[in-house]
Design an enzyme around this catalytic site. Structure first.
Site, PDB file in Angstrom:
ATOM      1  N   SER A 164       0.831  -1.195   0.000  1.00 54.31           N
ATOM      2  CA  SER A 164       0.000   0.000   0.000  1.00 54.31           C
ATOM      3  C   SER A 164       0.876   1.258   0.000  1.00 54.31           C
ATOM      4  O   SER A 164       1.720   1.439  -0.878  1.00 54.31           O
ATOM      5  CB  SER A 164      -0.945  -0.048   1.200  1.00 54.31           C
ATOM      6  OG  SER A 164      -1.963   0.919   1.091  1.00 54.31           O
ATOM      7  N   ASP A 244      -9.648  -4.421  -5.166  1.00 48.11           N
ATOM      8  CA  ASP A 244      -8.967  -3.277  -4.572  1.00 48.11           C
ATOM      9  C   ASP A 244      -9.197  -2.033  -5.438  1.00 48.11           C
ATOM     10  O   ASP A 244      -9.025  -2.090  -6.659  1.00 48.11           O
ATOM     11  CB  ASP A 244      -7.471  -3.592  -4.476  1.00 48.11           C
ATOM     12  CG  ASP A 244      -6.666  -2.522  -3.759  1.00 48.11           C
ATOM     13  OD1 ASP A 244      -7.239  -1.511  -3.341  1.00 48.11           O
ATOM     14  OD2 ASP A 244      -5.438  -2.719  -3.637  1.00 48.11           O
ATOM     15  N   HIS A 276      -8.012  -5.147  -0.756  1.00 50.38           N
ATOM     16  CA  HIS A 276      -6.732  -4.502  -0.480  1.00 50.38           C
ATOM     17  C   HIS A 276      -6.076  -5.099   0.773  1.00 50.38           C
ATOM     18  O   HIS A 276      -6.697  -5.170   1.831  1.00 50.38           O
ATOM     19  CB  HIS A 276      -6.964  -3.003  -0.284  1.00 50.38           C
ATOM     20  CG  HIS A 276      -5.725  -2.193  -0.115  1.00 50.38           C
ATOM     21  ND1 HIS A 276      -4.813  -1.986  -1.132  1.00 50.38           N
ATOM     22  CD2 HIS A 276      -5.234  -1.519   0.951  1.00 50.38           C
ATOM     23  CE1 HIS A 276      -3.840  -1.218  -0.704  1.00 50.38           C
ATOM     24  NE2 HIS A 276      -4.066  -0.931   0.564  1.00 50.38           N
TER      25      HIS A 276
END
Length: 302
Positions: A164, A244, A276
């Site tokens: 991320s 995601d 995600h």
């Protein structure tokens, strides 16, 4: 009836809201932390090391069980995710993840504890992570401050990685290595799991967290082809997840990197039917095991 002035929300983002009096309230609570320890099952040891006192920057180091007292191992500098506002190197999901990667890949993992918004706005996260990488490199000649790195790190096999926001930071580190160099160190590869970049509704959040931003074309948010061509590594592995919201920007990064003129090799893997950073909830789920197997194989590849 209108709320009192002090409680009037003027900005509301995915991870935090901002009140009229400039207070910032995070949406998510602080995540439980795990102390450094020795894993009785894998034999992985971990410890925290302060590398800078002002501002405070530290790392959590994971050393797998050694087969010989002078054994040299590859090293992964890992940057945790959390939208630049949450999690830490000691947060339970990331401690467990790094412990497992160290054990399964037989690598030293150096997990960065970087400054988070709002206490330390962006670019603190990039600056702290670069400090951590330079600190790692200071051990390349065997005279650094940390014996685990002096004695056991193979500085010809260093990797960058993160998920991320941490994957975004890892990209910036790879660009800095390619642009500025990192004496005594060879960065072999980079792993980006569900990376954050510009091109979604969260652009405004990143711009707010970075008062010194250069707009939507800021290279940390939206790297151009010229920057991508200068990545200081030979191999890149990118994971994207089907469900995601960042899947499009991950694919876009992959396509731009291929077109940039960068001389390395890049691979993209899609985690089907997953959200995600899904693996943080259960590292033993079938899809998480698949992701980790690919992650570890990349680190073990000659």
């Amino acid at each position: 009836m209108a709320p009192p002035a002090d409680n009037e929300v003027v900005h509301e983002f995915r991870f935090f809201k901002v009140y009229k009096d400039s207070r910032v309230e995070l949406v998510w609570p602080e995540f439980p932390k795990f102390p450094p320890s020795t894993d009785l099952i894998t034999g992985v040891q971990s410890k925290d090391v302060m590398i800078l006192t002002e501002p405070q920057v530290s790392v959590r180091i994971f050393l797998p069980k050694l087969k010989a007292p002078d054994q040299k191992l590859p090293l992964l500098l890992f940057v945790h995710g959390g939208g630049f506002v949450m999690f830490s190197a000691s947060a339970i999901p990331y401690h467990v993840l790094c412990n497992k990667v160290a054990a399964d890949a037989n690598v030293i993992v150096v997990s960065v504890e970087y400054g988070l918004f709002p206490t330390r706005p962006i670019p603190a996260c990039y600056e702290d992570s670069w400090e951590a990488l330079q600190w790692v490199a200071s051990h390349a000649d065997g005279s650094g401050s940390e014996p685990w790195l002096n004695n056991h790190a193979d500085f010809g096999k260093v990797f960058l990685g993160g998920d991320s926001g941490g994957a975004n930071i890892s990209h910036t580190l790879a660009f800095q290595v390619g642009s500025l160099g990192l004496p005594g160190v060879k960065v072999v590869g980079m792993i980006m799991v569900h990376p954050f970049f510009g091109g979604t509704e969260d652009d405004k959040m990143w711009l707010y967290m970075c008062p010194s931003n250069r707009g939507l074309d800021d290279p940390r948010l939206n790297p151009g082809l010229e920057d991508l061509a200068r990545l200081g590594c030979e191999r890149v592995l990118i994971f994207v997840a089907e469900k995601d919201s960042l899947i499009a920007v991950g694919r876009n990064y992959y396509e731009k990197l291929k077109k940039s003129g960068w001389k390395g090799s890049v691979e993209i893997v899609e985690n089907e039917d997953e959200e995600h950073c899904f693996y943080l909830h259960d590292l033993n789920s079938e899809k998480a095991v698949e992701l980790l197997h690919k992650f570890v194989s990349f680190l073990k590849q000659d």
